[in-house]
Each structure stands twice: as structure tokens, then as C-alpha cells.
Design an enzyme around this catalytic site. Structure first.
Site, PDB file in Angstrom:
ATOM      1  CG  ASP A  33      50.179  41.242  42.928  1.00 37.46           C
ATOM      2  OD1 ASP A  33      50.430  41.677  41.792  1.00 37.46           O
ATOM      3  OD2 ASP A  33      51.020  40.620  43.628  1.00 37.46           O
ATOM      4  CG  ASN A  91      55.347  47.424  35.540  1.00 36.62           C
ATOM      5  OD1 ASN A  91      55.608  48.624  35.561  1.00 36.62           O
ATOM      6  ND2 ASN A  91      55.131  46.712  36.642  1.00 36.62           N
ATOM      7  CB  VAL A 100      53.350  37.942  34.499  1.00 40.13           C
ATOM      8  CG1 VAL A 100      52.463  36.870  33.885  1.00 40.13           C
ATOM      9  CG2 VAL A 100      53.740  37.561  35.933  1.00 40.13           C
ATOM     10  CG  HIS A 104      49.928  42.115  34.533  1.00 34.61           C
ATOM     11  ND1 HIS A 104      50.791  41.496  33.647  1.00 34.61           N
ATOM     12  CD2 HIS A 104      50.716  42.676  35.474  1.00 34.61           C
ATOM     13  CE1 HIS A 104      52.029  41.661  34.045  1.00 34.61           C
ATOM     14  NE2 HIS A 104      52.024  42.388  35.159  1.00 34.61           N
TER      15      HIS A 104
HETATM   16  P1  5GP Z   1      54.666  42.885  36.717  1.00 31.61           P
HETATM   17  O1  5GP Z   1      55.978  43.108  37.377  1.00 31.61           O
HETATM   18  O2  5GP Z   1      54.746  41.887  35.601  1.00 31.61           O
HETATM   19  O3  5GP Z   1      53.984  44.154  36.326  1.00 31.61           O
HETATM   20  O4  5GP Z   1      53.711  42.281  37.846  1.00 31.61           O
HETATM   21  C1  5GP Z   1      53.483  40.927  38.025  1.00 31.61           C
HETATM   22  C2  5GP Z   1      52.649  40.787  39.271  1.00 31.61           C
HETATM   23  O5  5GP Z   1      52.096  39.495  39.313  1.00 31.61           O
HETATM   24  C3  5GP Z   1      53.453  40.970  40.567  1.00 31.61           C
HETATM   25  O6  5GP Z   1      52.886  42.039  41.325  1.00 31.61           O
HETATM   26  C4  5GP Z   1      53.325  39.623  41.273  1.00 31.61           C
HETATM   27  O7  5GP Z   1      53.199  39.735  42.663  1.00 31.61           O
HETATM   28  C5  5GP Z   1      52.074  39.043  40.633  1.00 31.61           C
HETATM   29  N1  5GP Z   1      52.050  37.587  40.557  1.00 31.61           N
HETATM   30  C6  5GP Z   1      53.046  36.770  40.106  1.00 31.61           C
HETATM   31  N2  5GP Z   1      52.662  35.484  40.145  1.00 31.61           N
HETATM   32  C7  5GP Z   1      51.390  35.488  40.630  1.00 31.61           C
HETATM   33  C8  5GP Z   1      50.450  34.451  40.896  1.00 31.61           C
HETATM   34  O8  5GP Z   1      50.701  33.268  40.687  1.00 31.61           O
HETATM   35  N3  5GP Z   1      49.240  34.821  41.391  1.00 31.61           N
HETATM   36  C9  5GP Z   1      48.918  36.136  41.631  1.00 31.61           C
HETATM   37  N4  5GP Z   1      47.706  36.393  42.119  1.00 31.61           N
HETATM   38  N5  5GP Z   1      49.776  37.147  41.382  1.00 31.61           N
HETATM   39  C10 5GP Z   1      50.999  36.831  40.889  1.00 31.61           C
END
Ligand code: 5GP
Length: 119
Positions: A33, A91, A100, A104
Site C-alpha cells: 500500500d 472495504n 478504489v 482489494h
Molecule cells: P480502500 O479505502 O479503497 O479500502 O483502500 C484503498 C487503498 O489503496 C488505500 O489504503 C490507499 O493508500 C491505497 N492506494 C491508493 N492509491 C494507490 C496507489 O496508486 N498505489 C498503491 N500501492 N496504493 C494505493
């Protein structure tokens, strides 16, 4: 919800944006992440156009579902997290703050993780 093929994880899967890769097979890609919330914070994503766990569980072929979850377990083992333990989290939707829109699974580890939910 329809899948947005321009989301950031779709771009990572297509190799248009780099990631710090941990593991990859025909079903899944795992990478660190970008904004880690624990000493180990890895994301595992399926190779397929699935918005969320709801979408994936309803619409993905059985082989992909099995392969994806095997990959999650494989990464946790490979990272040495089986002992002392780790947490997985997915999530889904706005109440859960899914940022996103590509399924994931977060793998957290490397410290005591505290209570299950932030209050
Ligand atoms: P969500 O809130 O959708 O469950 O988590 C999205 C995760 O994706 C977050 O922890 C954020 O830090 C991670 N993230 C967002 N953009 C990128 C990216 O471009 N590269 C990586 N490696 N992680 C990302």
C-alpha cells in the site's frame, strides 16, 4: 455499480502505473500500500474487473475466487505473518470508505493491531 476501467488498480494491473510488487500469479497481484497503516500493509487484487466483494462473490468464476483467496493466504504466509498473526479487510461501498472501485483485500501485520473497528 459498473466497473470503471480507469481506476488506479486497473491501471496498475495493466502496467500503466508502477507498484511495489510482492506476489503475482494468474489470479492475483499483491503490492505494498502506498500509504501503509501498519509495518506490513499489502493489497491483494484479483485479475478481473470486479468493483467489490459483493460483485466478485456474485459474478467471478469459481476458479478465480479460489485462486484469489489462495493468493491472499500465500502472501500472508510468505510475509511470515501466520505467527504472530495478521488482519485482512475489504472495504465495500461508501459506509466502509472504499476509495478504489476494484476489489482489494488489505493485509495488515507487524504490530499489535488493536480493536477490530475504529470508533
Ligand atoms: P480502500 O479505502 O479503497 O479500502 O483502500 C484503498 C487503498 O489503496 C488505500 O489504503 C490507499 O493508500 C491505497 N492506494 C491508493 N492509491 C494507490 C496507489 O496508486 N498505489 C498503491 N500501492 N496504493 C494505493
Amino acid at each position: 455499480m459498473t466497473y470503471d476501467s480507469e481506476n488506479i488498480f486497473a491501471k496498475i494491473l495493466r502496467g500503466e502505473i508502477p507498484c511495489d510488487r510482492v506476489y503475482e500469479d494468474e489470479f492475483a497481484l499483491a503490492f505494498h500500500d502506498i500509504n501503509p497503516q501498519a509495518p506490513v500493509h499489502i493489497l491483494v487484487i484479483p485479475k478481473g474487473d470486479y468493483v467489490s466483494m459483493t460483485d466478485f462473490s456474485a459474478n467471478a468464476p469459481a476458479e478465480l475466487i479460489a485462486g484469489f483467496f489462495r493468493a491472499v493466504g500465500h502472501v500472508a504466509r510468505e510475509q511470515g505473518l501466520e505467527q504472530p498473526g495478521y488482519r485482512i479487510l475489504a472495504n465495500s461501498g461508501s459506509d466502509a470508505h472504499q476509495e478504489v472501485p476494484h476489489l482489494h483485500i488489505h493485509i495488515f501485520g507487524g504490530r499489535k493491531l488493536g480493536p477490530m473497528l475504529a470508533r
